[in-house]
Structures are given as structure tokens and as C-alpha cells.
Motif scaffolding. Sequence first.
Motif, short mmCIF file in Angstrom:
data_model
loop_
_atom_site.label_atom_id
_atom_site.label_comp_id
_atom_site.label_asym_id
_atom_site.label_seq_id
_atom_site.Cartn_x
_atom_site.Cartn_y
_atom_site.Cartn_z
N CYS A 63 0.86 -1.19 0.00
CA CYS A 63 0.00 0.00 0.00
C CYS A 63 0.89 1.23 0.00
O CYS A 63 1.67 1.45 0.94
CB CYS A 63 -0.91 0.02 1.22
N PRO A 64 0.78 2.08 -1.02
CA PRO A 64 1.66 3.26 -1.08
C PRO A 64 1.41 4.25 0.05
O PRO A 64 2.26 5.09 0.33
CB PRO A 64 1.32 3.87 -2.44
N LYS A 65 0.27 4.13 0.72
CA LYS A 65 -0.04 5.10 1.77
C LYS A 65 0.15 4.55 3.18
O LYS A 65 -0.18 5.21 4.16
CB LYS A 65 -1.46 5.61 1.59
N VAL A 123 -1.39 2.09 4.74
CA VAL A 123 -2.61 1.73 5.48
C VAL A 123 -2.42 0.39 6.20
O VAL A 123 -1.77 -0.52 5.70
CB VAL A 123 -3.81 1.65 4.49
N GLN A 156 -7.37 7.02 4.29
CA GLN A 156 -6.35 7.09 3.23
C GLN A 156 -6.83 6.46 1.92
O GLN A 156 -6.25 6.67 0.87
CB GLN A 156 -5.07 6.36 3.69
N CYS A 157 -7.86 5.64 2.02
CA CYS A 157 -8.29 4.88 0.84
C CYS A 157 -9.28 5.65 -0.04
O CYS A 157 -9.66 5.19 -1.11
CB CYS A 157 -8.94 3.56 1.28
N ILE A 176 -3.67 -2.53 6.52
CA ILE A 176 -4.65 -3.40 5.85
C ILE A 176 -5.08 -4.58 6.74
O ILE A 176 -6.28 -4.88 6.82
CB ILE A 176 -4.10 -3.90 4.50
N ILE A 212 -12.17 -3.66 1.21
CA ILE A 212 -11.99 -2.21 1.40
C ILE A 212 -13.22 -1.47 0.87
O ILE A 212 -13.73 -0.54 1.50
CB ILE A 212 -10.72 -1.72 0.65
N CYS A 254 -8.32 -0.73 -4.97
CA CYS A 254 -7.15 -0.97 -4.11
C CYS A 254 -6.12 -1.77 -4.89
O CYS A 254 -6.43 -2.81 -5.47
CB CYS A 254 -7.58 -1.75 -2.87
N THR A 255 -4.90 -1.28 -4.90
CA THR A 255 -3.84 -1.98 -5.64
C THR A 255 -2.96 -2.82 -4.71
O THR A 255 -1.99 -3.41 -5.15
CB THR A 255 -2.94 -0.95 -6.36
N ALA A 256 -3.30 -2.86 -3.43
CA ALA A 256 -2.49 -3.66 -2.50
C ALA A 256 -2.60 -5.14 -2.84
O ALA A 256 -3.64 -5.60 -3.30
CB ALA A 256 -2.96 -3.41 -1.07
N CYS A 271 -8.54 6.14 -3.71
CA CYS A 271 -8.24 4.96 -4.54
C CYS A 271 -9.55 4.38 -5.08
O CYS A 271 -10.35 3.86 -4.30
CB CYS A 271 -7.54 3.86 -3.73
S1 SF4 Z 1 -7.29 1.45 -1.19
FE1 SF4 Z 1 -5.60 -0.03 -0.99
S2 SF4 Z 1 -3.83 0.93 -1.99
FE2 SF4 Z 1 -5.36 2.55 -1.64
S3 SF4 Z 1 -4.76 3.44 0.34
FE3 SF4 Z 1 -6.29 1.87 0.77
S4 SF4 Z 1 -5.13 0.00 1.20
FE4 SF4 Z 1 -3.74 1.42 0.20
#
Ligand code: SF4
Length: 407
Positions: free
Chosen positions: A338-340, A342, A378-379, A344, A399, A385-387, A382
Motif C-alpha cells: 500500500c503506497p499510503k 494503510v 487514506q483509501c 490493511i 476495502i 485498491c492496488t495492495a 483509490c
Molecule cells: S485502497 Fe488499498 S492501496 Fe489505496 S490506500 Fe487503501 S489500502 Fe492502500
Amino acid sequence: MGNNIRNFNRREFLSHSLTGLAGAGLAGVTGGKLFAQEMTPKADAEMHRKEIIQRTLGRTGLKIPIVSMGVMNASIPNIIQQSYEKGIRLFDTAAVYQNGRNETMVGDVVKKMGIRDKVIIITKEMTPENRNGSETEMRDKLIAGLEDSLKRLQTDYVDILCIHSCSTAEDVNHPGFNEGMQILKDRKLIRFSGVTSHQGQPPVLNAVAENGAYDVAIIAFNFALAGYEELSTAMDKAAAAGVGLIAMKTQAGGEWWKYVHNEELGEVNQTASLKWALNYQQIATAIPGHVTPEQLDQNFSVAYDFAYTEDEKKYLQSKNVVLGMNFCRQCQSCLASCPKGVDIPSLMRVHMYAAQYRNFDMARYTYDTLPSQKSLAQCRDCATCTAQCAFNRDIDGRIQELKLIYA
Ligand code: SF4
Ligand code: SF4
């Protein structure tokens, strides 16, 4: 022909991933070879004893039935009383459950029945959001928290006090916690110390094995974890060090399966799931969270006989179950993706509490413990989600569902 898991090479067993088994058509969380093993007289005697099977909880020396009670979801005192009358002797609560009301309920029942010396009470303090301050402050918070719990539990001591939700070796090795536990033992306010862990269980168990300050570890353990070699190795290490292991979340979600895969899965086989965890001999007892007499009867039947029935074997081997088993392993492998930054795994746990246990208080509580820089906030930007999940869990789907609830 028997079904003795103890004759089976556990590592070989655990090395079969669920997806792999399903893909190979073996489709069994118990491993394709499990049911082909001959039963040894000793295993047969334990599995079919027709009396309550007990195991020893590591170096505590406590002998307890293999089925205990996780009280977290219970809100009716009668179910605790009925559990005791059935034969359950270990009750697991925590300071945060129902804002302390869960402890009060346990204390009321135990006092009313006059059974304090006959039961083992576990409680927990110091959830992650409380972990701020100096080592001395943390030590004092732990002690003060336990003193408050004793009032609610209406007792002079608890049998096992756990640090609630450890996810790193640093949590386990925290000098304030270690010192606080020793002070509480010296004051005879607790008999034994422990940790619970939902996330990062291998490093937590390794630290517990090496640290020596904790007698017990309560871990999430269920057949969704088949193939998680790092965890099984850490469990072996902790058990070899004398740490008593208790399994929670043994039914791996229960209702969650119906929620997601209603058409394909049909009824959840709770006893099959519970037996899977108890077939691992290092687990002294499991703490399923029954809330009705029917669930109690079902769960506690396993304390008399944990050999799989033919139906349970079929269930565990069914392709749909294997493919549908989507429980988050809390392994933390996704964090880096996760670039931010989070958290998860915690969000997956929030989702589990809400969607699976239907325990919206606990979901909300867990959600609220997340600092905003690691939370769902933070999501919002997005679209998808690219995680990446190391075990192909549907992070994006969960998510998106959490966004519907908490946005
Ligand atoms: S949606 Fe996924 S990639 Fe985006 S901030 Fe949330 S956990 Fe990270
Ligand atoms: S979402 Fe996947 S990678 Fe992340 S903690 Fe759960 S199982 Fe592990």
C-alpha cells in the motif's frame, strides 16, 4: 482405518496450501493423506474417550478441557452458567469487550455460582491504542488496568492476564509490560501472564519463546492457516519453550462464509473447523464464542470426541469450502504494497468482525483504534485498491465494503 493426524507428517500437511489442494482436486484442508493414516491406540483413546478430554496448558500446569469459552460475543449471563454446567472451565474475556460489561458479566456469574476456585479466568489489557507513554507509564497503566478489571470481575486475582493484540516482537519485549507482569505476579493479582496475537503471529510467538516473561499465547488458529509454515514453526518453538497455546478464531469466520458464499457453501460445519484446530496437539484448548445453548452443545461435543465424522471429512475436503475459505491470515505481507501505509490487516479484521461475527461494536472499536494515517481515510482517493495479498484474499472487495460502512 483411522484418521490419526498425529501419524501424519504435520509439516507436509501444513505445506499443502488450500488453493493447491483445491487445484489438485484433493480439496482438503486436512491434506489428502490425512484420512489414510492408521489410528494409533493412544490417539484413538484420546479422540474417542467419551469423557471430557483435557490437556495441559504449557508450563502453567493447568489441566483444562480442550473446549473453552471465548466470552467476547456473549451478552446473556445464562450462557456462561450453562457453559460451566456442561463442563467448560476456562473463560476468556477482556477489559475492552463491551466496554468492561463483559468482565462484569463473567464476574457476576462466577460469584453467583460460587465457582471462583473452579474456573480459569483470562482477561486482557493494553490494547494497541493505549500503548503510549514511557516504560514506567506503560507499566503503571497495565497494573491500573488489571486493578479495574479485578473490580469488574469481582475477584482477587485473574488466572491469566494477557497483553491484548501483540503484533510485533517489540510488543512482547516491552520492558514496561514485562516489569508490570512480574509486579502483578509478585502481588498475587495474576497467576500467569500471556499475550494475544491476531497479526504477525510468527514474530510474536518467537519473541514469547525467547523472552520467558509470558506463560501463555492466545493465537488465531484455523484451517485457513494451512500451509503457513512460518507460523507452525513458531508454534513449535513456543510450545517447546513451555508456552501454553490457546486457539481463538478456530471457526475461521463461521457466518462469514454464508455471507459471502451462501449459494455454494450451504451450512457451515462448525465442529469440523473446531476439530481441525484441536487436532494440532500443541493447542491446549480452543475458545470458540458460542452465544446460544445450541452452539454451546455443538462446540462442547467436540470436547468428548474430536475425530472427524464422515460428514465433517467430506465438508473439509469439499472444493467449495477450500476455495471459499477466505480468512485473512493477518500475516502483514500486504503492508508494503500500500503506497499510503494503510494498516490493511487491521481493516481486514474490522471487516471480519462486522461481516462475519456481526459484532459491530467490536468492528467499530477496532476501526477507531487505527490512527487516521493508517486508516480507511487514506483509501478514499483509490478507486481500486492496488495492495497485494500474499494469499489472494480480496483486499479490494473488503476495502470497498468497508467504505460503504464507514465512509
Ligand atoms: S485502497 Fe488499498 S492501496 Fe489505496 S490506500 Fe487503501 S489500502 Fe492502500
Ligand atoms: S490481506 Fe493477505 S497479505 Fe494482508 S494480512 Fe491478510 S492474508 Fe496477509
